[in-house]
Design a protein around this motif. Structure first.
Motif, PDB file in Angstrom:
ATOM      1  N   VAL A  95      -1.526  -8.844  33.915  1.00 11.08           N
ATOM      2  CA  VAL A  95      -0.154  -8.485  34.224  1.00 11.08           C
ATOM      3  C   VAL A  95      -0.169  -7.365  35.257  1.00 11.08           C
ATOM      4  O   VAL A  95      -1.032  -6.484  35.224  1.00 11.08           O
ATOM      5  CB  VAL A  95       0.618  -8.054  32.946  1.00 11.08           C
ATOM      6  CG1 VAL A  95      -0.041  -6.856  32.284  1.00 11.08           C
ATOM      7  CG2 VAL A  95       2.067  -7.758  33.272  1.00 11.08           C
ATOM      8  N   LEU A  96       0.773  -7.430  36.188  1.00 13.08           N
ATOM      9  CA  LEU A  96       0.869  -6.428  37.246  1.00 13.08           C
ATOM     10  C   LEU A  96       2.336  -6.056  37.431  1.00 13.08           C
ATOM     11  O   LEU A  96       3.175  -6.929  37.675  1.00 13.08           O
ATOM     12  CB  LEU A  96       0.298  -6.984  38.553  1.00 13.08           C
ATOM     13  CG  LEU A  96       0.384  -6.093  39.805  1.00 13.08           C
ATOM     14  CD1 LEU A  96      -0.312  -4.764  39.575  1.00 13.08           C
ATOM     15  CD2 LEU A  96      -0.226  -6.812  40.997  1.00 13.08           C
ATOM     16  N   TYR A  97       2.643  -4.760  37.299  1.00 15.75           N
ATOM     17  CA  TYR A  97       4.012  -4.286  37.465  1.00 15.75           C
ATOM     18  C   TYR A  97       4.002  -3.074  38.378  1.00 15.75           C
ATOM     19  O   TYR A  97       3.249  -2.122  38.158  1.00 15.75           O
ATOM     20  CB  TYR A  97       4.620  -3.925  36.107  1.00 15.75           C
ATOM     21  CG  TYR A  97       6.024  -3.376  36.190  1.00 15.75           C
ATOM     22  CD1 TYR A  97       7.053  -4.161  36.710  1.00 15.75           C
ATOM     23  CD2 TYR A  97       6.325  -2.090  35.761  1.00 15.75           C
ATOM     24  CE1 TYR A  97       8.347  -3.661  36.798  1.00 15.75           C
ATOM     25  CE2 TYR A  97       7.619  -1.594  35.841  1.00 15.75           C
ATOM     26  CZ  TYR A  97       8.622  -2.374  36.360  1.00 15.75           C
ATOM     27  OH  TYR A  97       9.896  -1.892  36.456  1.00 15.75           O
ATOM     28  N   ASP A  98       4.812  -3.118  39.433  1.00 20.65           N
ATOM     29  CA  ASP A  98       4.857  -2.010  40.382  1.00 20.65           C
ATOM     30  C   ASP A  98       6.259  -1.445  40.562  1.00 20.65           C
ATOM     31  O   ASP A  98       6.508  -0.679  41.489  1.00 20.65           O
ATOM     32  CB  ASP A  98       4.299  -2.450  41.733  1.00 20.65           C
ATOM     33  CG  ASP A  98       5.177  -3.485  42.431  1.00 20.65           C
ATOM     34  OD1 ASP A  98       6.022  -4.102  41.750  1.00 20.65           O
ATOM     35  OD2 ASP A  98       5.016  -3.695  43.653  1.00 20.65           O
ATOM     36  N   GLY A  99       7.193  -1.821  39.678  1.00 18.01           N
ATOM     37  CA  GLY A  99       8.573  -1.379  39.808  1.00 18.01           C
ATOM     38  C   GLY A  99       9.419  -2.301  40.657  1.00 18.01           C
ATOM     39  O   GLY A  99      10.650  -2.266  40.573  1.00 18.01           O
ATOM     40  N   ALA A 100       8.764  -3.144  41.474  1.00 15.76           N
ATOM     41  CA  ALA A 100       9.482  -4.083  42.334  1.00 15.76           C
ATOM     42  C   ALA A 100       9.379  -5.515  41.837  1.00 15.76           C
ATOM     43  O   ALA A 100      10.258  -6.330  42.097  1.00 15.76           O
ATOM     44  CB  ALA A 100       8.957  -4.002  43.766  1.00 15.76           C
ATOM     45  N   ARG A 101       8.309  -5.821  41.140  1.00 18.25           N
ATOM     46  CA  ARG A 101       8.168  -7.151  40.532  1.00 18.25           C
ATOM     47  C   ARG A 101       7.164  -7.069  39.389  1.00 18.25           C
ATOM     48  O   ARG A 101       6.269  -6.227  39.366  1.00 18.25           O
ATOM     49  CB  ARG A 101       7.747  -8.215  41.546  1.00 18.25           C
ATOM     50  CG  ARG A 101       6.479  -7.888  42.319  1.00 18.25           C
ATOM     51  CD  ARG A 101       6.071  -9.055  43.210  1.00 18.25           C
ATOM     52  NE  ARG A 101       5.061  -8.663  44.183  1.00 18.25           N
ATOM     53  CZ  ARG A 101       4.290  -9.525  44.834  1.00 18.25           C
ATOM     54  NH1 ARG A 101       4.401 -10.823  44.610  1.00 18.25           N
ATOM     55  NH2 ARG A 101       3.402  -9.090  45.721  1.00 18.25           N
ATOM     56  N   LEU A 102       7.321  -7.978  38.436  1.00 20.23           N
ATOM     57  CA  LEU A 102       6.470  -8.079  37.264  1.00 20.23           C
ATOM     58  C   LEU A 102       5.807  -9.452  37.297  1.00 20.23           C
ATOM     59  O   LEU A 102       6.491 -10.475  37.209  1.00 20.23           O
ATOM     60  CB  LEU A 102       7.296  -7.896  35.996  1.00 20.23           C
ATOM     61  CG  LEU A 102       6.620  -8.144  34.651  1.00 20.23           C
ATOM     62  CD1 LEU A 102       5.428  -7.217  34.467  1.00 20.23           C
ATOM     63  CD2 LEU A 102       7.626  -7.949  33.516  1.00 20.23           C
ATOM     64  N   SER A 103       4.489  -9.481  37.455  1.00 23.45           N
ATOM     65  CA  SER A 103       3.756 -10.736  37.641  1.00 23.45           C
ATOM     66  C   SER A 103       2.710 -10.909  36.546  1.00 23.45           C
ATOM     67  O   SER A 103       2.020  -9.950  36.180  1.00 23.45           O
ATOM     68  CB  SER A 103       3.069 -10.755  39.012  1.00 23.45           C
ATOM     69  OG  SER A 103       4.007 -10.578  40.060  1.00 23.45           O
TER      70      SER A 103
END
Length: 458
Positions: free
Chosen positions: A133-141
């Motif tokens: 999982v990858l979350y950067d505040g702009a998208r959650l993948s």
């Protein structure tokens, strides 16, 4: 009205029908042709045109406007013909983000910004695995795999219920980029968008998946069940602050108006929010950095209010490190105004460069073709208005018209100051004659009078 209310039905339809956007392109074209044929039977021409525009406006990591139009124009063939064209694809080696992710996701994982999930659930003979999982505040993948014991071609996750910190989020809009690896194995990346993104750097995400589906010989295959997951999500990116912009970041021309309302720039994603009053047919945006290089667009979603103003978000891959200023320009794709559907070919010789015209939008310049023992490499540069659409339309073919198609995973960009690529094929016989081929691409009309620039905070 919010995005979910306006676009939910169309986005789910796109997710079911056209989600396989990157591997392989040729099969996406076949699906699009089949769906368009079905749509024409069900809707009158005028209604279908409006429906198509709404479908494309609703896209959120399923298919971008640019990707759909470019793929429709790459290969002039019917759906049945497209199924017979061999596709040379990137080999899946177990890392979903590396296999299916855009440059931002790949960079994020390599930089240690993603978190491992490594959970799986089984029901009805189908196993769903979540990897990272990858979350950067702009998208959650989230990277996922589907492994089926019996049903074939299952690639879509359906009826996904999302909860954050134990609270159900009806505003969540899951979408996906699935890739069929073989008849009983698929891998992809699911993106979850929320109307109000989580402001906390850490939160618990719960997913309850109610079904998986796919297409088998033109018919939808669906398996209903229950696959549940819980994971901790962490935003590991420091200073990924959302920057709100004042009214001054706007431009007007002949009654049209474009305003930037905010942005977020992270090592994974560049997210831009906007207001736009003007022609929204086939609307898109170009983002250009302070070197004059375009940044690849990922997706766009917007709603149009009663006053005719579109409010939305457009996402791009991350900016090049060191970028201090960007310029955003609206454009309209000139759908239906392409010069011809006929392929453009040129005999492969050693008299380089070999230039292939793609119509008003630009051209592909082949600089060299290397026949090596283990592979064949085509070195080429894209020149034109829409390089991230143009670059995918290049292939080799034999004198009798047999085409060798390679998916995006076999194309590597080799420069960040030009649009130069290397296209990789398996080893080919250099003593045989070949032709290079491309297709005229859909032109676009840049609204340069509405360009707005903004300094990027480090």
């Amino acid at each position: 009205m919010n995005k979910a209310e306006v676009f939910l039905t169309e986005e789910q339809e796109l997710q079911r029908k056209f989600g396989e956007t990157r591997l392989p392109q040729i099969q996406l074209k076949a699906r699009v042709l089949e769906e368009l044929g079905t749509t024409k039977k069900a809707f009158p021409a005028k209604a279908n045109a409006l429906r198509s525009r709404r479908l494309l406006a609703a896209i959120s990591m399923v298919i971008s406007v640019v990707a759909l139009i470019s793929l429709l124009s790459i290969f002039p063939a019917s759906a049945e013909q497209l199924r017979k064209i061999p596709v040379i694809g990137k080999v899946f080696e177990g890392n979903i983000f590396d296999f299916a992710g855009d440059s931002g996701i790949v960079i994020g994982q390599k930089s240690g910004l993603s978190s491992g999930v490594n959970e799986e659930a089984n029901d009805q003979g189908v196993t769903i695995k979540l990897q990272d999982v990858l979350y950067d505040g702009a998208r959650l993948s989230i990277g996922y795999e589907i492994v089926s014991e019996q049903a074939e071609n299952l690639i879509f996750l359906e009826n996904v219920r999302v909860s954050v910190n134990g609270v159900f989020r009806p505003d969540a809009r899951p979408s996906a980029q699935p890739h069929l690896l073989d008849a009983k194995h698929a891998a992809g990346i699911m993106t979850i968008d929320l109307d109000e993104p989580e402001k906390e750097d850490r939160f618990e995400l719960e997913l309850l998946i109610g079904g998986v589906s796919g297409m088998n010989e033109g018919n939808q295959t669906k398996v209903s069940g229950e696959w549940g997951f819980k994971m901790n999500v962490e935003n590991r990116i420091a200073d990924s602050e959302y920057i709100s912009l004042a009214d001054g970041y706007s431009a007007s021309w002949k009654g049209d108006r474009f305003q930037l309302t905010g942005y977020r720039a992270t090592p994974v994603t560049t997210k831009v929010d906007f207001l736009y009053s003007g022609n929204t047919d086939w609307l898109g945006f170009q983002l250009k950095d302070d070197r004059g290089m375009l940044i690849e667009m990922l997706d766009i979603a917007f709603t149009v209010g009663k006053n005719g103003t579109a409010e939305g978000t457009v996402r791009f891959v991350p900016l090049t490190p060191g970028t201090t200023r960007v310029e955003v320009t609206p454009y309209n794709l000139l759908v239906g105004k392409k010069d011809t559907e006929k392929a453009v070919t040129a005999k492969l010789t050693t008299d380089y460069p070999i230039v292939l015209s793609q119509g008003e939008v630009g051209e592909i310049v082949v600089q060299n073709v290397e026949f090596m023992q283990d592979k064949t490499l085509i070195h080429y540069e894209v020149k034109g208005k829409n390089p991230y659409s143009q670059y995918a339309s290049l292939w080799l073919e034999t004198p009798d018209g047999q085409r060798f198609i390679s998916d995006n995973g076999k194309r590597t960009r080799v420069s960040d100051t030009s649009y130069e690529y290397i296209l990789e094929y398996p080893a080919l016989d250099s003593s045989q004659p070949y032709f290079l081929g491309t297709m005229p691409q859909t032109d676009l009309e840049l609204q340069e009078e509405l360009s707005v620039s903004v300094a990027v905070r480090e």
